[in-house]
Design an enzyme around this catalytic site. Structure first.
Site, short mmCIF file in Angstrom:
data_model
loop_
_atom_site.label_atom_id
_atom_site.label_comp_id
_atom_site.label_asym_id
_atom_site.label_seq_id
_atom_site.Cartn_x
_atom_site.Cartn_y
_atom_site.Cartn_z
N TYR A 227 -9.07 -10.05 -6.81
CA TYR A 227 -8.11 -9.65 -7.84
C TYR A 227 -7.96 -10.71 -8.93
CZ TYR A 227 -6.71 -6.15 -4.39
OH TYR A 227 -6.71 -5.12 -3.49
N HIS B 262 -3.41 -10.44 3.54
CA HIS B 262 -4.86 -10.54 3.63
C HIS B 262 -5.23 -11.57 4.68
CE1 HIS B 262 -5.72 -8.91 -0.69
NE2 HIS B 262 -5.66 -7.95 0.21
N HIS C 284 -2.98 2.36 -5.38
CA HIS C 284 -3.32 0.95 -5.14
C HIS C 284 -3.01 0.07 -6.34
CE1 HIS C 284 -5.37 -2.14 -2.79
NE2 HIS C 284 -5.99 -2.52 -3.89
N LYS D 41 -2.26 -1.36 7.31
CA LYS D 41 -3.72 -1.21 7.49
C LYS D 41 -4.28 -2.32 8.37
CE LYS D 41 -7.98 -0.90 4.75
NZ LYS D 41 -8.54 -0.94 3.37
N ARG E 202 0.87 -1.17 0.00
CA ARG E 202 0.00 0.00 0.00
C ARG E 202 0.91 1.22 0.00
NH1 ARG E 202 -1.91 -3.65 3.88
NH2 ARG E 202 -4.03 -4.45 3.51
N ARG F 62 -0.25 -2.69 -5.95
CA ARG F 62 -0.71 -3.81 -5.12
C ARG F 62 -1.67 -4.69 -5.91
NH1 ARG F 62 -1.03 -5.40 0.19
NH2 ARG F 62 -3.06 -6.06 1.00
#
Length: 302
Positions: free
Chosen positions: A289, A280, A254, A174, A147, A257
């Site tokens: 994705y 994740h 973004h 995050k 990120r 990523r």
């Protein structure tokens, strides 16, 4: 509780959130206070009924659903840190939010992925610091699936040499607000021109940076400054896209990523490995994705 302890409590609670999160909370809270003053409402403590009125007001302004969620969360947070009842926990507020989302739902627009197929069309200017920095941001950002806030926060002291390339200790992210140890492996590329490890090495060698922020601002005279802002990192990514003929409006901070996730899944890297690299917690998040594999699997079905 004496005043000194109370102040320390406030300081620790404040440090529990990233700077960008704190800025967002402050912005939404100021806007809410102004609205309450204008309409003669009690802002603190805020009742569920007043919060409902405010959320209806913001929805009427046409703000995004994500923003309305942030507004509600910011108001709840200001109450929670003072050990006061959070108005957003009320069933009437939850029902109102559900109704707002159903009525004002909008199509989710994914920013496009920036992959090696894109950036390998670009010749980076290795003779100037700006070019070296741009190259490192693009190659490192992709390889680490970072990120932009994570890129901005990388410290030289947190970079280790490994047999495969580099290992970066990501202190905060995050999904890691408590600073738990989280290592990101950056693997050396067989193509030295577009190798993230080589890009980091040359940047450190040419700038002489030994400690502190890895990615720095550069003034007009070419002098290094403090760590580069997340906004500037996003602009560099957009600028890079524009140079290779892509519509920069469809790309963002973004995109690197997203590019790693898309590229890795397209190249048959197991989803659980990709999920781990992206930090994740849920595999479903990673699979968002996976833009091409289903179509590839169905291609010769009929």
């Amino acid at each position: 509780m004496d005043l000194a302890i109370q102040q320390k409590k406030k300081d620790y609670i404040s440090n529990s959130r990233a700077d960008e999160t704190k800025r967002a909370i402050a912005k939404h809270w100021r806007h809410f206070i102004d609205w309450c003053d204008n309409y003669n409402k009690d802002s603190y403590p805020c009742s569920p009924e007043i919060l409902c009125e405010y959320l209806i007001f913001r929805a009427g302004q046409g703000v995004k659903i994500a923003t309305i969620d942030q507004v509600k969360w910011a108001i709840d947070f200001r109450h929670r840190v003072s050990d006061m009842p959070t108005p957003g926990d009320s069933s009437v507020v939850k029902s109102l939010l559900a109704g707002i989302k159903r009525k004002h739902r909008a199509r989710i627009v994914q920013k496009k992925a920036l992959t090696p197929d894109n950036y390998k069309k670009l010749s980076f200017d290795d003779n100037h610091l700006q070019g070296l920095r741009e190259k490192m941001i693009i190659l490192l950002g992709f390889a680490g699936a970072f990120r932009r806030s994570e890129l901005a926060g990388i410290m030289v002291e947190d970079i280790e040499q490994t047999k495969q390339g580099l290992r970066i200790n990501l202190l905060f992210s995050k999904t890691n607000q408590e600073g738990a140890i989280e290592y990101i492996n950056i693997v050396r590329s067989s193509d030295s021109e577009y190798c993230p490890v080589e890009a980091v090495s040359k940047w450190l060698s040419d700038t002489g940076i030994k400690s502190g922020a890895l990615i720095r601002s550069i003034n007009k005279s070419g002098k290094l400054g403090e760590k580069l802002s997340t906004v500037s990192i996003a602009k560099i990514i957009k600028f890079t896209c524009a140079k290779i003929g892509l519509d920069y409006q469809h790309y963002s901070g973004h995109s690197l990523r997203a590019g790693f996730a898309t590229y890795a899944l397209d190249n048959k890297i197991p989803p659980h490995i990709v999920a781990k690299h992206l930090r994740h917690k849920k595999l479903e998040t990673t699979l968002r994705y996976d833009r091409n594999s289903l179509a590839d699997a169905l291609e010769n079905l009929y």
